[in-house]
Design an enzyme around this catalytic site. Sequence first.
Site, PDB file in Angstrom:
ATOM      1  N   HIS A   1       0.893  -1.155   0.000  1.00 31.35           N
ATOM      2  CA  HIS A   1       0.000   0.000   0.000  1.00 31.35           C
ATOM      3  C   HIS A   1       0.934   1.208   0.000  1.00 31.35           C
ATOM      4  CE1 HIS A   1       0.976  -0.546   4.236  1.00 31.35           C
ATOM      5  NE2 HIS A   1       0.665   0.716   4.432  1.00 31.35           N
TER       6      HIS A   1
ATOM      7  N   HIS B   1       1.770   5.762   0.844  1.00 33.49           N
ATOM      8  CA  HIS B   1       1.545   6.990   1.608  1.00 33.49           C
ATOM      9  C   HIS B   1       2.142   8.205   0.899  1.00 33.49           C
ATOM     10  CE1 HIS B   1       0.163   4.841   5.165  1.00 33.49           C
ATOM     11  NE2 HIS B   1       1.210   4.059   5.124  1.00 33.49           N
TER      12      HIS B   1
ATOM     13  N   ASP C   1      11.351   8.921  -3.302  1.00 34.00           N
ATOM     14  CA  ASP C   1      10.116   9.410  -3.922  1.00 34.00           C
ATOM     15  C   ASP C   1       9.677   8.526  -5.090  1.00 34.00           C
ATOM     16  OD1 ASP C   1       7.964  11.167  -4.293  1.00 34.00           O
ATOM     17  OD2 ASP C   1       9.050  12.230  -5.878  1.00 34.00           O
ATOM     18  N   HIS C   2       8.378   8.194  -5.086  1.00 35.47           N
ATOM     19  CA  HIS C   2       7.791   7.337  -6.121  1.00 35.47           C
ATOM     20  C   HIS C   2       8.524   5.992  -6.197  1.00 35.47           C
ATOM     21  CE1 HIS C   2       5.534  10.887  -7.245  1.00 35.47           C
ATOM     22  NE2 HIS C   2       4.793  10.143  -8.024  1.00 35.47           N
TER      23      HIS C   2
ATOM     24  N   GLU D   1       3.476   9.979   8.391  1.00 45.50           N
ATOM     25  CA  GLU D   1       3.059   8.896   7.491  1.00 45.50           C
ATOM     26  C   GLU D   1       1.624   9.163   7.021  1.00 45.50           C
ATOM     27  OE1 GLU D   1       4.586   4.627   7.864  1.00 45.50           O
ATOM     28  OE2 GLU D   1       2.558   4.506   8.651  1.00 45.50           O
TER      29      GLU D   1
END
Lengths: 138, 138, 138, 138, 138, 138
Positions: free
Chosen positions: F42, F44, F82-83, F128
């Site tokens: 999942h 964030h 990032d990503h 988060e």
Amino acid sequence: MNKKVAVYRLEHFNAAHRLHNPEWDEAKNQDIFGKCNNPNFHGHNYNLEVRVAGEIDDKTGYVFDMKILSDIIKEHILDEFDHKNLNLDVPEFKNLNPTAENIITVIHSKLSKAINNSQLDLRVRLYETERNYVEYPA
Amino acid sequence: MNKKVAVYRLEHFNAAHRLHNPEWDEAKNQDIFGKCNNPNFHGHNYNLEVRVAGEIDDKTGYVFDMKILSDIIKEHILDEFDHKNLNLDVPEFKNLNPTAENIITVIHSKLSKAINNSQLDLRVRLYETERNYVEYPA
Amino acid sequence: MNKKVAVYRLEHFNAAHRLHNPEWDEAKNQDIFGKCNNPNFHGHNYNLEVRVAGEIDDKTGYVFDMKILSDIIKEHILDEFDHKNLNLDVPEFKNLNPTAENIITVIHSKLSKAINNSQLDLRVRLYETERNYVEYPA
Amino acid sequence: MNKKVAVYRLEHFNAAHRLHNPEWDEAKNQDIFGKCNNPNFHGHNYNLEVRVAGEIDDKTGYVFDMKILSDIIKEHILDEFDHKNLNLDVPEFKNLNPTAENIITVIHSKLSKAINNSQLDLRVRLYETERNYVEYPA
Amino acid sequence: MNKKVAVYRLEHFNAAHRLHNPEWDEAKNQDIFGKCNNPNFHGHNYNLEVRVAGEIDDKTGYVFDMKILSDIIKEHILDEFDHKNLNLDVPEFKNLNPTAENIITVIHSKLSKAINNSQLDLRVRLYETERNYVEYPA
Amino acid sequence: MNKKVAVYRLEHFNAAHRLHNPEWDEAKNQDIFGKCNNPNFHGHNYNLEVRVAGEIDDKTGYVFDMKILSDIIKEHILDEFDHKNLNLDVPEFKNLNPTAENIITVIHSKLSKAINNSQLDLRVRLYETERNYVEYPA
């Protein structure tokens, strides 16, 4: 005709309230309104967003002077609602259940009368919590 | 010894209250507490930040399971305070003025007992409005 | 006819996703979707705003019970999307690229069926980040 | 026809400005604009929300690539306005009072030319402070 | 001794400023301060958080009356800084570069003198933007 | 010695992750990590707050140039995280469970090495979600 712009002003007030329908018995009120029916009241920090749309004035560059708008909101809404018990202290809710929906239509009516200018469109939004809010007209 | 990290959990509750000192007369109460002294109560959306500091557990990678922390806050604070009148419905404030300062020390005491772990530091912050908040211990 | 008010409810879910068009080769996918094309996925905290507009009910003072609205969103959206991989775990995106635009039309379709009331207007907004968000219908 | 979705992008810039109408004398300017008339300027963190509505593209799943939209806003607005004195450094306000209303119509005009696509609807909102903001078209 | 609690009050002001060291030539100033060195100034919405820590008073339940704290901040900071050009209008920055770091130490000094109570700890935080802020003492 | 001020910089990144302890069987992992254990991941929107405390430099009026701090964070954290899928793409989490607690100590270690200045104190906070966050050192 000048360009039509909407200006927004955000204000806030703190109030206590209780949701209750006197035509229903206690069980029905509890069933529909749950913990919002607490007879001893609970409360909120209400954030009120007032939107006024109209043409820009050539001289001022304003649609509506935000200082004046803020003063109108203060006189007609905040001085009436802030640090009050909506059910007990505010005449409009003596016989009207102070749900967010009913509060926002009362606020719209009071501000419309106070601004009293058919060239301007008024729309109001009320945040009861960060997750629940209402808007009128829809 | 493992690294010591602080974990934070944010929760919220809505409540009514009134500031009042029964040892003072009405004029003195009005002078000190102003509109917060309204006998019919007013209310707030309280945001509660709970900070627990301790060592990271090697197995879980957690200092404290946030789901368990959230459950503790719900059982010991939210179920007691949410949609309540602090003065009338919450035993701790029967004889204690529910200022933000007093509320936060009560919350700290209740959570300390519930967590009951001397290896963990507990600090709590309470936002009464977006502009007024308190923290304990200082 | 009673006054028509819009009520809003804000919910959130966390999910992983990847932007990808299987009809394109890797270079074209990389060119169009950049780092959002990472084959190992990335993720977001999605904030979902649901707006329901309709007449105020005289008995309740509600347009739509926010508790019921929250339960519908939980059952039909959060339980399906939260802590999931949108591409792998959610049937609607097996053959549909999970851009914010496509996610929001899927959410609108699922909530429309669940609410199933032609007297109510439904509009949904999805925040993928604080700086990127989408709304349907436009 | 595909479904029509609105996409939003939020950007920000910092600028100094002064409200002033050169046709008025000092007293009139002070009366209308108050402390916003300070001849030495004051300033704001402006948040700019750009909304583009159109049909979803089948290949990309996008209405408009947010990276491209962000680049357009950067080139045509941020590079012109950020860390500038709106009255002295930005040609559009040499003879136009930089009220929020006038700034937002200038921004809309510049972005409309830059996007230059009649299939897309453009609407822009400018937050001058957290409590004062404007939107065009209304 | 009573329990020691920290109370926080958030206020804001809007101001223009320019970063510049008169001992350096233009190239060096441009190199160090970049676009913040614009001779025509730029500006910010500054958010100021004031933290006062001390013992709870038994009579009031307060550490420090927030209304009085707000009045002190208004008189000593907002009336001096709001809608001003920090470089030109505020005496403290006639010979002091108005970086966020220097602004916050000036604010701390002015508020310490105004509160003038050795039983209270004072700490201040200044948000220049949502992403850049400073705190004193560290 | 000059006054010591803390400066803060807020950055963000989006990532996918999964909580899992390979020493435990599936049932134990599910019991401890719940839906955070989803094998398909999942994600964030992580917000990262970096705090650097030190003395104000007389020449610049800075503790630490925020542009340089932002560049360091970009190079050492955002370009790495990032990503990305923290479990699969980031070497530090190949054998370390990417809980918020473990992520923040990794970030602190990487930034400490990059800043490499014993005169400065470094503290980092990682959001988060809006309701769950961590800080190191505690």
